[in-house]
Design a protein around this motif. Structure first.
Motif, PDB file in Angstrom:
ATOM      1  N   GLU A  10      34.142  33.526  40.282  1.00  0.00           N
ATOM      2  CA  GLU A  10      34.086  34.086  38.934  1.00  0.00           C
ATOM      3  C   GLU A  10      33.737  35.705  39.057  1.00  0.00           C
ATOM      4  O   GLU A  10      34.334  36.469  38.535  1.00  0.00           O
ATOM      5  CB  GLU A  10      33.151  33.413  38.074  1.00  0.00           C
ATOM      6  CG  GLU A  10      33.030  33.892  36.807  1.00  0.00           C
ATOM      7  CD  GLU A  10      32.059  33.340  35.787  1.00  0.00           C
ATOM      8  OE1 GLU A  10      31.673  33.601  34.680  1.00  0.00           O
ATOM      9  OE2 GLU A  10      31.581  32.045  36.310  1.00  0.00           O
ATOM     10  N   TYR A  11      32.855  35.882  39.987  1.00  0.00           N
ATOM     11  CA  TYR A  11      32.559  37.317  40.189  1.00  0.00           C
ATOM     12  C   TYR A  11      33.749  38.379  40.613  1.00  0.00           C
ATOM     13  O   TYR A  11      34.216  39.347  40.027  1.00  0.00           O
ATOM     14  CB  TYR A  11      31.518  37.498  41.258  1.00  0.00           C
ATOM     15  CG  TYR A  11      31.395  38.860  41.874  1.00  0.00           C
ATOM     16  CD1 TYR A  11      30.720  39.870  40.932  1.00  0.00           C
ATOM     17  CD2 TYR A  11      31.483  39.017  43.026  1.00  0.00           C
ATOM     18  CE1 TYR A  11      30.336  41.099  41.653  1.00  0.00           C
ATOM     19  CE2 TYR A  11      31.446  40.413  43.745  1.00  0.00           C
ATOM     20  CZ  TYR A  11      30.800  41.507  42.940  1.00  0.00           C
ATOM     21  OH  TYR A  11      30.645  42.782  43.446  1.00  0.00           O
ATOM     22  N   ILE A  12      34.777  37.799  41.750  1.00  0.00           N
ATOM     23  CA  ILE A  12      35.673  38.593  42.124  1.00  0.00           C
ATOM     24  C   ILE A  12      36.984  38.406  41.011  1.00  0.00           C
ATOM     25  O   ILE A  12      37.537  39.469  40.969  1.00  0.00           O
ATOM     26  CB  ILE A  12      36.149  38.006  43.378  1.00  0.00           C
ATOM     27  CG1 ILE A  12      36.592  36.780  43.515  1.00  0.00           C
ATOM     28  CG2 ILE A  12      34.909  38.126  44.598  1.00  0.00           C
ATOM     29  CD1 ILE A  12      37.347  35.979  44.628  1.00  0.00           C
ATOM     30  N   SER A  13      36.842  37.371  40.229  1.00  0.00           N
ATOM     31  CA  SER A  13      37.892  37.567  39.187  1.00  0.00           C
ATOM     32  C   SER A  13      37.729  38.169  38.166  1.00  0.00           C
ATOM     33  O   SER A  13      38.578  38.895  37.625  1.00  0.00           O
ATOM     34  CB  SER A  13      38.072  36.157  38.893  1.00  0.00           C
ATOM     35  OG  SER A  13      38.284  35.131  39.886  1.00  0.00           O
ATOM     36  N   VAL A  14      36.363  38.005  37.552  1.00  0.00           N
ATOM     37  CA  VAL A  14      35.990  38.946  36.300  1.00  0.00           C
ATOM     38  C   VAL A  14      35.394  40.539  36.580  1.00  0.00           C
ATOM     39  O   VAL A  14      35.872  41.176  36.502  1.00  0.00           O
ATOM     40  CB  VAL A  14      34.872  37.987  35.531  1.00  0.00           C
ATOM     41  CG1 VAL A  14      34.796  38.757  34.119  1.00  0.00           C
ATOM     42  CG2 VAL A  14      35.711  36.761  35.059  1.00  0.00           C
ATOM     43  N   THR A  15      34.132  40.257  37.316  1.00  0.00           N
ATOM     44  CA  THR A  15      33.639  41.561  37.632  1.00  0.00           C
ATOM     45  C   THR A  15      34.445  42.734  38.389  1.00  0.00           C
ATOM     46  O   THR A  15      34.679  43.535  37.970  1.00  0.00           O
ATOM     47  CB  THR A  15      32.182  41.279  38.079  1.00  0.00           C
ATOM     48  OG1 THR A  15      31.731  40.268  37.397  1.00  0.00           O
ATOM     49  CG2 THR A  15      31.475  42.796  38.338  1.00  0.00           C
ATOM     50  N   ARG A  16      35.012  42.159  39.640  1.00  0.00           N
ATOM     51  CA  ARG A  16      35.808  42.911  40.231  1.00  0.00           C
ATOM     52  C   ARG A  16      37.085  42.877  39.973  1.00  0.00           C
ATOM     53  O   ARG A  16      37.859  43.921  40.412  1.00  0.00           O
ATOM     54  CB  ARG A  16      35.603  42.443  41.763  1.00  0.00           C
ATOM     55  CG  ARG A  16      34.099  42.747  42.276  1.00  0.00           C
ATOM     56  CD  ARG A  16      34.210  42.590  43.892  1.00  0.00           C
ATOM     57  NE  ARG A  16      35.220  43.452  44.491  1.00  0.00           N
ATOM     58  CZ  ARG A  16      35.534  43.138  45.955  1.00  0.00           C
ATOM     59  NH1 ARG A  16      34.959  42.235  46.592  1.00  0.00           N
ATOM     60  NH2 ARG A  16      36.171  43.933  46.467  1.00  0.00           N
ATOM     61  N   ALA A  17      37.627  42.065  39.160  1.00  0.00           N
ATOM     62  CA  ALA A  17      39.002  41.986  38.762  1.00  0.00           C
ATOM     63  C   ALA A  17      39.931  42.163  39.811  1.00  0.00           C
ATOM     64  O   ALA A  17      41.056  43.109  39.734  1.00  0.00           O
ATOM     65  CB  ALA A  17      39.052  43.284  37.657  1.00  0.00           C
ATOM     66  N   PHE A  75      27.562  38.777  48.228  1.00  0.00           N
ATOM     67  CA  PHE A  75      27.263  38.407  47.138  1.00  0.00           C
ATOM     68  C   PHE A  75      26.039  37.451  46.906  1.00  0.00           C
ATOM     69  O   PHE A  75      25.142  37.573  45.690  1.00  0.00           O
ATOM     70  CB  PHE A  75      28.624  37.505  46.462  1.00  0.00           C
ATOM     71  CG  PHE A  75      28.392  36.902  45.174  1.00  0.00           C
ATOM     72  CD1 PHE A  75      28.373  37.623  43.963  1.00  0.00           C
ATOM     73  CD2 PHE A  75      28.198  35.549  45.196  1.00  0.00           C
ATOM     74  CE1 PHE A  75      28.223  36.839  42.540  1.00  0.00           C
ATOM     75  CE2 PHE A  75      27.921  34.755  43.774  1.00  0.00           C
ATOM     76  CZ  PHE A  75      28.016  35.529  42.557  1.00  0.00           C
ATOM     77  N   LYS A  78      22.848  39.560  46.948  1.00  0.00           N
ATOM     78  CA  LYS A  78      22.611  40.370  45.881  1.00  0.00           C
ATOM     79  C   LYS A  78      22.427  39.717  44.405  1.00  0.00           C
ATOM     80  O   LYS A  78      22.024  40.237  43.592  1.00  0.00           O
ATOM     81  CB  LYS A  78      23.887  41.403  45.614  1.00  0.00           C
ATOM     82  CG  LYS A  78      23.889  42.419  46.737  1.00  0.00           C
ATOM     83  CD  LYS A  78      24.976  43.276  46.476  1.00  0.00           C
ATOM     84  CE  LYS A  78      25.292  44.381  47.589  1.00  0.00           C
ATOM     85  NZ  LYS A  78      26.789  44.908  47.494  1.00  0.00           N
ATOM     86  N   SER A  79      22.787  38.425  44.265  1.00  0.00           N
ATOM     87  CA  SER A  79      22.625  37.528  43.411  1.00  0.00           C
ATOM     88  C   SER A  79      21.300  36.869  43.372  1.00  0.00           C
ATOM     89  O   SER A  79      21.089  35.939  42.737  1.00  0.00           O
ATOM     90  CB  SER A  79      23.776  36.505  43.089  1.00  0.00           C
ATOM     91  OG  SER A  79      24.990  37.414  42.994  1.00  0.00           O
TER      92      SER A  79
END
Length: 271
Positions: A10-17, A75, A78-79
């Motif tokens: 979800e992070y690489i899809s949404v935040t990092r796009a 990730f 950092k999370s």
């Protein structure tokens, strides 16, 4: 798929796009480890991870897997999913000069193309375009008529979703225009197969293999090599190729050094 891995995707899809292909690649590489070992990736010990990766003999494939694993653990750290920052060293890959063709080799191969049919005109235009633009094959196949204007190519579907504008030689634009005028069926994409549908990567590969005995990517290397050999600034070549880092472009300086060495060997009295 573990909760941590779902959060990473979800992070690489949404935040990092990241692009859809990149996300799928990360997901495939990481979920395959969890599926095979039946343990959440975050709970795996280093020995288990390295044992799993040992089956990959191709170092480039191995490094791709390691890159995905390192990104995941970075990730997690950092999370605050993990208290320790885990990072695996990449396998050393010997630096090899990229394969490329000279302008004369490409010219000689173009003479083999029968341009009495629209498919022949397509093959001719495709090869010239790849050499004249330095476009990746994915960028090339996504080309639409409106992406070329006043001698400039607007690459909208670039790697990493970074658009760029590249000048294209008139001979390539003329070849594309001739091909499009003879193409029997209209299509939103410039490059089409014999049915009139969008040309696939496999078909494009077969075309360059047929006439040049190389993959389409070699024409991108040939484009860069021609510019460097002609004295182009490395940063300009970086921008034209769409490289995110100058380090990626610097591989072509080896070609420049080879040219300098050959010049000294031929011209200097002590060589």
């Amino acid at each position: 798929m573990s909760n941590e891995l779902e959060a990473f995707i979800e992070y690489i899809s949404v935040t990092r796009a990241l692009s859809k292909k990149s996300v799928e690649a990360y997901k495939g590489d990481l979920s395959s480890i969890e599926d095979e070992l039946q343990i959440p990736l975050i709970n795996l010990e280093s020995n288990s991870v390295l044992s799993f990766l040992s089956k990959y003999k191709n170092k480039r494939t191995l490094n791709r897997k390691l890159s995905a694993i390192n990104a995941f653990f970075d990730f997690c750290y950092k999370s605050h999913f993990s208290a320790e920052k885990t990072k695996y060293k990449f396998a050393k890959i010997p630096k090899l000069l990229p394969k490329f063709l000279s302008y004369k080799e490409i010219q000689n191969s173009l003479l083999l193309i029968d341009r009495n049919s629209w498919l022949g005109l397509r093959d001719y235009a495709l090869i010239i375009f790849l050499f004249a633009s330095g476009a990746r094959i994915s960028e090339c196949l996504a080309l639409r008529r409106e992406d070329i204007e006043d001698g400039w190519l607007h690459i909208r579907h670039a790697k990493g979703e970074k658009e760029r504008i590249v000048p294209v030689a008139k001979v390539a634009l003329d070849a594309i225009s001739t091909y499009l005028n003879e193409k029997p069926k209209e299509n939103e994409y410039v490059w089409c197969n014999y049915k009139g549908d969008a040309l696939s990567r496999i078909s494009a590969y077969k075309i360059t293999q047929k006439y040049l005995n190389v993959s389409p990517h070699v024409l991108r290397h040939s484009y860069a090599t021609s510019l460097i050999s002609g004295g182009a600034d490395l940063r300009v070549v970086q921008e034209l190729l769409g490289h995110a880092s100058l380090l990626t472009t610097q591989i072509y300086t080896h070609i420049q050094k080879q040219d300098l060495k050959e010049t000294v060997e031929v011209c200097h009295p002590l060589a």
